[in-house]
Design an enzyme around this catalytic site. Structure first.
Site, mmCIF file in Angstrom:
data_model
loop_
_atom_site.group_PDB
_atom_site.id
_atom_site.type_symbol
_atom_site.label_atom_id
_atom_site.label_comp_id
_atom_site.label_asym_id
_atom_site.label_seq_id
_atom_site.Cartn_x
_atom_site.Cartn_y
_atom_site.Cartn_z
ATOM 1 N N ASP A 1 0.852 -1.199 0.000
ATOM 2 C CA ASP A 1 0.000 0.000 0.000
ATOM 3 C C ASP A 1 0.883 1.243 0.000
ATOM 4 O O ASP A 1 1.810 1.367 0.820
ATOM 5 C CB ASP A 1 -0.907 0.004 1.232
ATOM 6 C CG ASP A 1 -1.935 1.117 1.167
ATOM 7 O OD1 ASP A 1 -2.896 1.002 0.398
ATOM 8 O OD2 ASP A 1 -1.761 2.113 1.901
ATOM 9 N N ASN B 1 -2.664 12.862 -3.846
ATOM 10 C CA ASN B 1 -3.751 13.336 -4.712
ATOM 11 C C ASN B 1 -4.219 14.731 -4.323
ATOM 12 O O ASN B 1 -4.471 15.583 -5.189
ATOM 13 C CB ASN B 1 -4.931 12.363 -4.650
ATOM 14 C CG ASN B 1 -4.728 11.130 -5.525
ATOM 15 O OD1 ASN B 1 -3.979 11.175 -6.493
ATOM 16 N ND2 ASN B 1 -5.380 10.042 -5.173
ATOM 17 N N HIS C 1 -4.869 14.227 -9.142
ATOM 18 C CA HIS C 1 -5.023 12.798 -9.435
ATOM 19 C C HIS C 1 -4.147 12.323 -10.585
ATOM 20 O O HIS C 1 -3.756 11.152 -10.613
ATOM 21 C CB HIS C 1 -6.496 12.490 -9.743
ATOM 22 C CG HIS C 1 -7.365 12.536 -8.525
ATOM 23 N ND1 HIS C 1 -7.540 11.463 -7.685
ATOM 24 C CD2 HIS C 1 -8.091 13.554 -7.985
ATOM 25 C CE1 HIS C 1 -8.341 11.787 -6.693
ATOM 26 N NE2 HIS C 1 -8.696 13.057 -6.846
ATOM 27 N N ASP D 1 -1.740 9.153 -10.398
ATOM 28 C CA ASP D 1 -1.694 8.051 -11.364
ATOM 29 C C ASP D 1 -0.261 7.740 -11.782
ATOM 30 O O ASP D 1 0.112 6.573 -11.973
ATOM 31 C CB ASP D 1 -2.524 8.388 -12.608
ATOM 32 C CG ASP D 1 -4.014 8.276 -12.367
ATOM 33 O OD1 ASP D 1 -4.412 7.740 -11.310
ATOM 34 O OD2 ASP D 1 -4.797 8.730 -13.229
ATOM 35 N N GLU E 1 -4.644 2.393 -4.511
ATOM 36 C CA GLU E 1 -3.188 2.442 -4.367
ATOM 37 C C GLU E 1 -2.620 1.165 -3.759
ATOM 38 O O GLU E 1 -1.475 1.123 -3.332
ATOM 39 C CB GLU E 1 -2.782 3.650 -3.514
ATOM 40 C CG GLU E 1 -3.150 3.572 -2.056
ATOM 41 C CD GLU E 1 -4.566 4.041 -1.740
ATOM 42 O OE1 GLU E 1 -4.832 4.323 -0.562
ATOM 43 O OE2 GLU E 1 -5.389 4.119 -2.672
#
Length: 287
Positions: A163, A171, A176, A180, A206
Protein backbone atom coordinates in the site's frame (compact mmCIF):
# COMPACT_ATOMS: atom_id res chain seq x y z
CA UNK A 1 -0.81 -27.40 -26.18
CA UNK A 2 -0.96 -30.34 -28.61
CA UNK A 3 -2.89 -33.37 -27.32
CA UNK A 4 -2.27 -36.15 -29.82
CA UNK A 5 -1.54 -39.83 -29.15
CA UNK A 6 0.50 -40.26 -32.36
CA UNK A 7 4.02 -39.06 -31.54
CA UNK A 8 5.00 -38.53 -35.16
CA UNK A 9 1.99 -36.31 -35.92
CA UNK A 10 2.38 -34.35 -32.69
CA UNK A 11 6.02 -33.73 -33.58
CA UNK A 12 5.10 -32.47 -37.05
CA UNK A 13 2.48 -30.07 -35.69
CA UNK A 14 4.88 -28.79 -33.03
CA UNK A 15 7.68 -28.26 -35.56
CA UNK A 16 5.37 -26.30 -37.86
CA UNK A 17 4.12 -24.02 -35.07
CA UNK A 18 7.54 -23.56 -33.50
CA UNK A 19 8.93 -22.54 -36.92
CA UNK A 20 6.89 -19.31 -36.63
CA UNK A 21 7.89 -18.61 -33.02
CA UNK A 22 5.23 -20.42 -31.00
CA UNK A 23 6.04 -22.39 -27.87
CA UNK A 24 4.43 -25.83 -27.75
CA UNK A 25 3.76 -28.56 -25.23
CA UNK A 26 3.07 -32.06 -26.56
CA UNK A 27 0.85 -34.40 -24.52
CA UNK A 28 0.53 -37.94 -25.87
CA UNK A 29 -1.34 -39.45 -22.92
CA UNK A 30 -4.70 -37.70 -22.71
CA UNK A 31 -5.34 -38.79 -19.11
CA UNK A 32 -2.29 -36.76 -18.04
CA UNK A 33 -3.39 -33.59 -19.84
CA UNK A 34 -4.43 -31.51 -16.82
CA UNK A 35 -1.35 -32.32 -14.75
CA UNK A 36 1.02 -31.70 -17.66
CA UNK A 37 -0.62 -28.39 -18.60
CA UNK A 38 -0.26 -27.08 -15.05
CA UNK A 39 1.82 -23.91 -15.22
CA UNK A 40 2.02 -23.79 -19.05
CA UNK A 41 -0.86 -21.27 -19.52
CA UNK A 42 -1.73 -22.16 -23.14
CA UNK A 43 -3.23 -19.70 -25.63
CA UNK A 44 -4.80 -22.58 -27.54
CA UNK A 45 -5.34 -26.34 -27.21
CA UNK A 46 -5.04 -28.45 -30.37
CA UNK A 47 -6.63 -31.83 -29.72
CA UNK A 48 -7.30 -35.08 -31.55
CA UNK A 49 -10.83 -36.43 -31.08
CA UNK A 50 -10.18 -40.17 -31.22
CA UNK A 51 -7.54 -41.30 -28.73
CA UNK A 52 -7.07 -44.68 -27.02
CA UNK A 53 -7.59 -43.56 -23.43
CA UNK A 54 -10.33 -40.98 -23.76
CA UNK A 55 -12.56 -39.31 -26.33
CA UNK A 56 -11.33 -35.79 -27.16
CA UNK A 57 -14.80 -34.30 -26.72
CA UNK A 58 -15.07 -35.75 -23.21
CA UNK A 59 -11.59 -34.47 -22.33
CA UNK A 60 -12.50 -31.01 -23.66
CA UNK A 61 -15.53 -30.94 -21.35
CA UNK A 62 -13.32 -31.81 -18.37
CA UNK A 63 -10.79 -29.12 -19.32
CA UNK A 64 -13.58 -26.54 -19.58
CA UNK A 65 -14.56 -27.23 -15.96
CA UNK A 66 -11.26 -25.73 -14.79
CA UNK A 67 -11.35 -21.96 -14.40
CA UNK A 68 -7.82 -21.52 -15.73
CA UNK A 69 -8.80 -23.01 -19.11
CA UNK A 70 -12.43 -21.92 -19.36
CA UNK A 71 -11.91 -19.45 -22.19
CA UNK A 72 -8.91 -21.08 -23.90
CA UNK A 73 -9.78 -21.99 -27.52
CA UNK A 74 -9.97 -25.75 -28.16
CA UNK A 75 -9.44 -26.74 -31.77
CA UNK A 76 -10.23 -30.34 -32.70
CA UNK A 77 -8.01 -31.99 -35.29
CA UNK A 78 -9.35 -35.27 -36.66
CA UNK A 79 -9.89 -37.41 -39.73
CA UNK A 80 -13.62 -37.41 -38.95
CA UNK A 81 -15.54 -36.46 -42.10
CA UNK A 82 -19.10 -36.73 -40.76
CA UNK A 83 -20.38 -33.14 -40.56
CA UNK A 84 -22.96 -33.96 -37.87
CA UNK A 85 -20.25 -35.44 -35.63
CA UNK A 86 -18.05 -32.40 -36.23
CA UNK A 87 -20.89 -30.08 -35.21
CA UNK A 88 -21.60 -32.20 -32.14
CA UNK A 89 -17.96 -31.89 -31.11
CA UNK A 90 -18.05 -28.12 -31.57
CA UNK A 91 -21.33 -27.84 -29.68
CA UNK A 92 -19.89 -29.71 -26.70
CA UNK A 93 -16.69 -27.83 -25.94
CA UNK A 94 -14.76 -27.02 -29.11
CA UNK A 95 -14.18 -23.75 -30.95
CA UNK A 96 -13.06 -25.02 -34.34
CA UNK A 97 -12.59 -28.23 -36.30
CA UNK A 98 -9.67 -28.98 -38.62
CA UNK A 99 -9.56 -32.09 -40.79
CA UNK A 100 -6.60 -34.44 -41.08
CA UNK A 101 -4.42 -34.50 -43.03
CA UNK A 102 -3.79 -30.76 -42.80
CA UNK A 103 -1.39 -28.56 -44.73
CA UNK A 104 1.31 -26.95 -42.57
CA UNK A 105 0.41 -23.42 -43.68
CA UNK A 106 -3.30 -24.01 -43.00
CA UNK A 107 -2.46 -25.25 -39.51
CA UNK A 108 -0.23 -22.26 -38.74
CA UNK A 109 -2.84 -19.82 -40.08
CA UNK A 110 -5.72 -21.36 -38.09
CA UNK A 111 -3.77 -21.55 -34.82
CA UNK A 112 -2.28 -18.05 -35.18
CA UNK A 113 -5.64 -16.37 -35.71
CA UNK A 114 -7.37 -18.14 -32.81
CA UNK A 115 -4.46 -17.73 -30.37
CA UNK A 116 -3.97 -14.04 -31.24
CA UNK A 117 -7.65 -13.25 -30.71
CA UNK A 118 -7.64 -15.06 -27.39
CA UNK A 119 -4.54 -13.23 -26.17
CA UNK A 120 -6.03 -9.86 -27.12
CA UNK A 121 -9.32 -10.66 -25.41
CA UNK A 122 -7.61 -12.07 -22.33
CA UNK A 123 -5.44 -8.97 -22.03
CA UNK A 124 -8.54 -6.76 -21.90
CA UNK A 125 -10.31 -9.04 -19.43
CA UNK A 126 -7.53 -9.80 -16.96
CA UNK A 127 -5.48 -6.60 -16.79
CA UNK A 128 -5.95 -3.36 -14.90
CA UNK A 129 -6.59 -0.55 -17.38
CA UNK A 130 -4.13 1.93 -15.81
CA UNK A 131 -1.14 -0.24 -14.91
CA UNK A 132 -1.40 -3.26 -17.18
CA UNK A 133 -1.01 -5.49 -14.11
CA UNK A 134 -3.47 -8.25 -13.25
CA UNK A 135 -6.81 -6.88 -12.12
CA UNK A 136 -8.44 -7.73 -8.78
CA UNK A 137 -10.61 -10.66 -9.86
CA UNK A 138 -7.91 -12.23 -12.02
CA UNK A 139 -5.40 -11.95 -9.19
CA UNK A 140 -7.74 -13.79 -6.82
CA UNK A 141 -8.24 -16.55 -9.37
CA UNK A 142 -4.50 -16.93 -9.91
CA UNK A 143 -3.94 -17.03 -6.15
CA UNK A 144 -6.33 -19.95 -5.77
CA UNK A 145 -4.64 -21.72 -8.67
CA UNK A 146 -1.16 -21.22 -7.20
CA UNK A 147 -2.32 -22.33 -3.75
CA UNK A 148 -3.70 -25.56 -5.22
CA UNK A 149 -0.43 -26.10 -7.07
CA UNK A 150 1.65 -25.43 -3.94
CA UNK A 151 -0.56 -27.84 -1.99
CA UNK A 152 -0.17 -30.61 -4.57
CA UNK A 153 3.58 -30.19 -4.96
CA UNK A 154 4.28 -29.43 -1.28
CA UNK A 155 6.06 -26.19 -2.15
CA UNK A 156 6.13 -22.80 -0.45
CA UNK A 157 4.25 -19.68 -1.53
CA UNK A 158 4.17 -16.09 -0.26
CA UNK A 159 1.52 -13.42 -0.69
CA UNK A 160 2.20 -9.72 -0.13
CA UNK A 161 -0.10 -6.73 0.16
CA UNK A 162 1.53 -3.39 -0.74
CA UNK A 163 0.00 0.00 0.00
CA UNK A 164 1.39 3.41 -1.00
CA UNK A 165 1.80 5.53 2.13
CA UNK A 166 -0.21 8.77 2.47
CA UNK A 167 -1.53 8.42 -1.06
CA UNK A 168 -4.56 10.62 -0.36
CA UNK A 169 -2.14 13.40 0.49
CA UNK A 170 -0.43 12.94 -2.89
CA UNK A 171 -3.75 13.34 -4.71
CA UNK A 172 -4.84 16.27 -2.54
CA UNK A 173 -1.51 18.08 -2.95
CA UNK A 174 -0.56 17.38 -6.56
CA UNK A 175 -3.75 16.16 -8.22
CA UNK A 176 -5.02 12.80 -9.43
CA UNK A 177 -2.95 12.76 -12.64
CA UNK A 178 0.23 12.94 -10.57
CA UNK A 179 -1.20 10.26 -8.29
CA UNK A 180 -1.69 8.05 -11.36
CA UNK A 181 1.96 8.56 -12.30
CA UNK A 182 3.03 7.46 -8.82
CA UNK A 183 0.94 4.30 -9.22
CA UNK A 184 2.48 3.71 -12.65
CA UNK A 185 6.00 4.18 -11.29
CA UNK A 186 5.41 1.57 -8.60
CA UNK A 187 3.76 -0.86 -11.02
CA UNK A 188 6.74 -0.52 -13.37
CA UNK A 189 9.20 -1.17 -10.55
CA UNK A 190 7.33 -4.28 -9.42
CA UNK A 191 7.04 -5.64 -12.95
CA UNK A 192 10.70 -5.03 -13.80
CA UNK A 193 12.35 -6.17 -10.55
CA UNK A 194 10.30 -9.25 -9.64
CA UNK A 195 10.72 -12.64 -11.29
CA UNK A 196 8.69 -13.66 -14.33
CA UNK A 197 7.12 -16.38 -12.20
CA UNK A 198 5.86 -13.83 -9.63
CA UNK A 199 2.34 -12.55 -10.23
CA UNK A 200 1.71 -8.85 -9.64
CA UNK A 201 -1.72 -7.26 -9.54
CA UNK A 202 -3.44 -4.03 -8.65
CA UNK A 203 -5.64 -4.98 -5.73
CA UNK A 204 -7.51 -1.67 -5.80
CA UNK A 205 -6.73 2.05 -5.69
CA UNK A 206 -3.19 2.44 -4.37
CA UNK A 207 -2.99 -1.18 -3.17
CA UNK A 208 -1.03 -3.86 -4.97
CA UNK A 209 -0.61 -7.57 -4.35
CA UNK A 210 2.19 -9.99 -5.21
CA UNK A 211 2.02 -13.79 -5.42
CA UNK A 212 5.47 -15.37 -5.09
CA UNK A 213 5.44 -19.12 -5.84
CA UNK A 214 8.23 -21.41 -4.59
CA UNK A 215 9.46 -18.72 -2.20
CA UNK A 216 10.33 -18.84 1.50
CA UNK A 217 9.20 -16.01 3.78
CA UNK A 218 12.74 -14.79 4.49
CA UNK A 219 13.57 -14.58 0.77
CA UNK A 220 10.30 -12.82 -0.05
CA UNK A 221 10.87 -10.31 2.78
CA UNK A 222 14.40 -9.60 1.53
CA UNK A 223 13.25 -8.95 -2.04
CA UNK A 224 10.30 -6.78 -1.03
CA UNK A 225 12.36 -4.77 1.44
CA UNK A 226 14.88 -4.02 -1.30
CA UNK A 227 12.05 -2.87 -3.56
CA UNK A 228 10.63 -0.75 -0.75
CA UNK A 229 13.97 0.97 -0.21
CA UNK A 230 14.43 1.49 -3.95
CA UNK A 231 10.98 3.03 -4.40
CA UNK A 232 11.58 5.42 -1.51
CA UNK A 233 14.47 6.90 -3.52
CA UNK A 234 12.54 7.32 -6.77
CA UNK A 235 11.96 10.96 -7.69
CA UNK A 236 8.29 11.72 -8.33
CA UNK A 237 7.59 14.79 -10.45
CA UNK A 238 4.77 17.34 -10.22
CA UNK A 239 5.14 20.36 -12.49
CA UNK A 240 8.56 21.71 -11.46
CA UNK A 241 8.52 20.04 -8.04
CA UNK A 242 10.16 16.79 -6.95
CA UNK A 243 8.87 14.67 -4.09
CA UNK A 244 9.28 11.09 -2.85
CA UNK A 245 6.78 8.45 -1.78
CA UNK A 246 7.08 5.25 0.27
CA UNK A 247 5.04 2.09 0.63
CA UNK A 248 4.24 -0.43 3.35
CA UNK A 249 4.10 -4.22 3.02
CA UNK A 250 2.17 -7.00 4.73
CA UNK A 251 3.54 -10.48 4.00
CA UNK A 252 2.04 -13.91 4.64
CA UNK A 253 3.24 -17.42 3.83
CA UNK A 254 1.30 -20.49 2.72
CA UNK A 255 1.32 -23.13 5.44
CA UNK A 256 -0.23 -26.00 3.51
CA UNK A 257 -3.82 -25.50 4.65
CA UNK A 258 -4.77 -21.86 4.08
CA UNK A 259 -7.31 -20.93 1.42
CA UNK A 260 -6.94 -17.74 -0.60
CA UNK A 261 -9.21 -15.51 1.55
CA UNK A 262 -7.39 -16.57 4.73
CA UNK A 263 -3.97 -15.83 3.23
CA UNK A 264 -5.18 -12.43 2.03
CA UNK A 265 -6.59 -11.69 5.49
CA UNK A 266 -3.26 -12.54 7.12
CA UNK A 267 -1.32 -10.33 4.70
CA UNK A 268 -3.84 -7.51 5.21
CA UNK A 269 -3.44 -7.72 9.00
CA UNK A 270 0.33 -7.62 8.61
CA UNK A 271 -0.06 -4.55 6.37
CA UNK A 272 -2.13 -2.88 9.09
CA UNK A 273 0.68 -3.58 11.56
CA UNK A 274 3.17 -2.01 9.16
CA UNK A 275 1.02 1.12 8.93
CA UNK A 276 0.65 1.22 12.71
CA UNK A 277 4.43 0.90 13.10
CA UNK A 278 4.97 4.15 11.21
CA UNK A 279 4.70 3.07 7.54
CA UNK A 280 7.56 2.51 5.07
CA UNK A 281 8.25 -0.92 6.53
CA UNK A 282 7.42 -4.60 6.12
CA UNK A 283 5.64 -6.82 8.60
CA UNK A 284 5.25 -10.60 8.41
CA UNK A 285 2.04 -12.28 9.52
CA UNK A 286 2.59 -14.65 12.48
CA UNK A 287 2.45 -18.40 11.78
Amino acid sequence: VIIEDANSLAGLYAAALESVGMRTLIITHAMDALSQMDGFHPDLILMDIYMPQVNGVELARVIRQHKAYFGVPIVFLSAERDLSKQLTALGSAGDDFLSKPIDEHRLIHAVTIRASRYRALRSQMVKDSLTGLLNHSTLLGRLEHELQRAGRKKTSLCFAMIDIDHFKSVNDTWGHSVGDHVILNLSRLLRERLRRTDLVGRYGGEEFAVIMPDTQLEDAASVLNTLRQTFACVEQHAQDQIFRVTFSVGLAGFGGELAGPSLIEQADKALYEAKKAGRNCLKIAPD
